[in-house]
Design an enzyme around this catalytic site. Structure first.
Site, PDB file in Angstrom:
ATOM      1  CG  ASP A 106      -1.486  -4.803  12.779  1.00  0.00           C
ATOM      2  OD1 ASP A 106      -2.271  -5.336  13.594  1.00  0.00           O
ATOM      3  OD2 ASP A 106      -1.008  -5.392  11.793  1.00  0.00           O
ATOM      4  CG  ASP A 137      -0.319  -8.789  17.209  1.00  0.00           C
ATOM      5  OD1 ASP A 137      -1.369  -8.267  17.649  1.00  0.00           O
ATOM      6  OD2 ASP A 137      -0.325  -9.728  16.384  1.00  0.00           O
ATOM      7  CE1 TYR A 143      -2.656  -1.596   8.849  1.00  0.00           C
ATOM      8  CE2 TYR A 143      -4.768  -2.732   8.976  1.00  0.00           C
ATOM      9  CZ  TYR A 143      -3.440  -2.640   9.321  1.00  0.00           C
ATOM     10  OH  TYR A 143      -2.887  -3.595  10.135  1.00  0.00           O
ATOM     11  CE  LYS A 195      12.976   2.657   9.052  1.00  0.00           C
ATOM     12  NZ  LYS A 195      13.987   2.038   9.940  1.00  0.00           N
ATOM     13  CG  ASP A 200      14.467   0.533  13.170  1.00  0.00           C
ATOM     14  OD1 ASP A 200      14.072   1.593  13.705  1.00  0.00           O
ATOM     15  OD2 ASP A 200      15.470   0.483  12.436  1.00  0.00           O
TER      16      ASP A 200
HETATM   17  C1  IPM Z   1      -5.897  -5.969  14.372  1.00  0.00           C
HETATM   18  C2  IPM Z   1      -5.914  -6.972  13.245  1.00  0.00           C
HETATM   19  C3  IPM Z   1      -6.486  -6.290  12.013  1.00  0.00           C
HETATM   20  C4  IPM Z   1      -5.591  -5.121  11.694  1.00  0.00           C
HETATM   21  C5  IPM Z   1      -6.636  -7.216  10.806  1.00  0.00           C
HETATM   22  C6  IPM Z   1      -7.481  -8.424  11.131  1.00  0.00           C
HETATM   23  C7  IPM Z   1      -7.180  -6.488   9.611  1.00  0.00           C
HETATM   24  O1  IPM Z   1      -4.640  -7.475  13.038  1.00  0.00           O
HETATM   25  O2  IPM Z   1      -6.977  -5.493  14.763  1.00  0.00           O
HETATM   26  O3  IPM Z   1      -4.818  -5.691  14.882  1.00  0.00           O
HETATM   27  O4  IPM Z   1      -4.544  -5.305  11.051  1.00  0.00           O
HETATM   28  O5  IPM Z   1      -5.926  -4.013  12.074  1.00  0.00           O
HETATM   29 MG    MG Z   2      -3.206  -6.848  14.479  1.00  0.00          MG
END
Ligand code: IPM
Ligand code: MG
Length: 353
Positions: free
Chosen positions: A243, A247, A139, A187, A219
């Protein structure tokens, strides 16, 4: 002296959900003072940049930050990308405030056990926390650029031992307060940064003999989260893997609208400076209609009380009130019900009284 909380409502449903969280905070403590500032697309529209200096200054002078959400289709195409809400506000805010430890718990409330799209594996329902390094890795690595007249693009993943050590310690500390299990996800069969993570995490783990831990390739972890989500307690990982996996873990609970998060800096005594925000985004499609689920932000506010202000009882009171409201049937739209944003808060407040 009251604690100062910078409130950054942001875009989409951000303003609606932060308003509700503040109301819940006010009902459990009168020790907080709130200062609202502009961020994201809202700031871009007002002053031409997504992270105004005054906002950053107020955040730095506060004891904690409560963030709604930033971004939306309206600002997705702004050039250069540094003026867009995500890259221009969220990432610099994390970096400037040194919020390197991102905690994302994924847990199913008993009342919502049927909401998960994933059948439980041998270890039962998901109850884990992703501990994501938030200010390093791909990032932020340099160079990030186009070469050869735009024909080639470069992103760079960089990690130092210092960066890995401090987040690894956080991960093991958190494991100690939970079920004492940790997976370090990487990884290492491909990446040099992952091999450095393995070296440093192995060293750090020496100091945590009471924690049962192992390495897992990313993975495989993505697959295991669907196969048997209940096997995980703490998932310690770098920025980008965190990240993605956070999710995935969130979706396994079946309700993204419920999940809080904390992004923490270094501890100062019993307190730690942190930014607290829901795991969901700005949801522009339902903004302004009073139907957003405020629970993720309310639970983020509870995390703020726990981590930044050492108000454990108040934090637990909020979490219990949310759980009870769900037990007695509270369901917002995202949970298949028809309760609005205000109804949800009212149901939670009723259980706090
Ligand atoms: C998160 C989001 C952010 C990230 C984006 C919006 C830059 O997906 O907070 O998980 O990737 O960190
Ligand atoms: Mg995210």
């Amino acid at each position: 002296m009251p604690f100062k909380v910078a409130v950054l409502p942001g875009d989409g449903i951000g303003p609606e959900v932060t308003t509700e969280a503040i109301q819940v905070l006010r009902s459990v403590t009168d020790e907080l003072e709130f200062d609202e500032c502009l961020i994201g697309g809202a700031a871009y529209d007002a002053v031409g940049k997504p992270l105004p200096e005054t906002t950053l200054k107020i955040c730095k002078e506060s004891n904690a930050v409560l963030l709604g959400a930033v971004g939306g289709p309206k600002w997705d195409k702004i050039e250069p990308p540094e003026l867009r809400p995500e890259v221009g506000a969220l990432l610099p805010l994390r970096r400037e405030l040194n919020l390197y430890a991102n905690l994302r718990p994924a847990r199913i409330f008993p009342a919502l056990i049927d909401a998960s799209p994933v059948r439980f594996g041998p270890s039962g329902p998901i109850d884990c926390i992703v501990v994501r390094e938030l200010t390093g890795g791909i990032y932020f690595g340099k160079p990030r650029e186009r070469r050869d007249n735009g024909e080639v693009a470069v992103d760079t993943c960089v990690y130092s031992k210092i960066e890995i050590r401090r987040i690894a310690r956080r991960g093991f500390e958190i494991a100690r307060q939970r079920r004492r299990k940790l997976h370090c996800v990487d990884k290492a069969n491909v990446l040099e940064t992952s091999r450095l993570w393995r070296e440093v995490v192995t060293e750090v783990a020496e100091g945590y003999q009471d924690v049962d831990w192992e390495f897992m390739l990313v993975d495989n972890c993505a697959m295991q989260l669907v196969r048997d989500p209940g096997q995980f307690d703490v998932i310690l990982t770098e920025n980008m893997f965190g990240d993605i996996l956070s999710d995935e873990a969130a979706q396994v609970t079946g309700s993204l609208g419920m999940l809080p998060s904390a992004s923490l800096s270094d501890p100062r005594g019993d307190n730690v400076f942190g930014m607290y925000e829901p795991a969901h985004g700005s949801a522009p499609d339902i903004a302004g209609q009073g139907i957003a689920n405020p629970i993720a932000t309310i639970l983020s506010a509870a995390m703020m009380l726990r981590f930044s202000f050492d108000m454990k009882e108040e934090a637990e009171a909020i979490e219990r009130a949310v759980s009870k409201a769900l037990d007695s049937g509270l369901r917002t739209l995202d949970l298949g019900g028809n309760a609005g944003t205000k109804d949800a808060t009212a149901a939670i407040l009723a259980n706090l009284a």
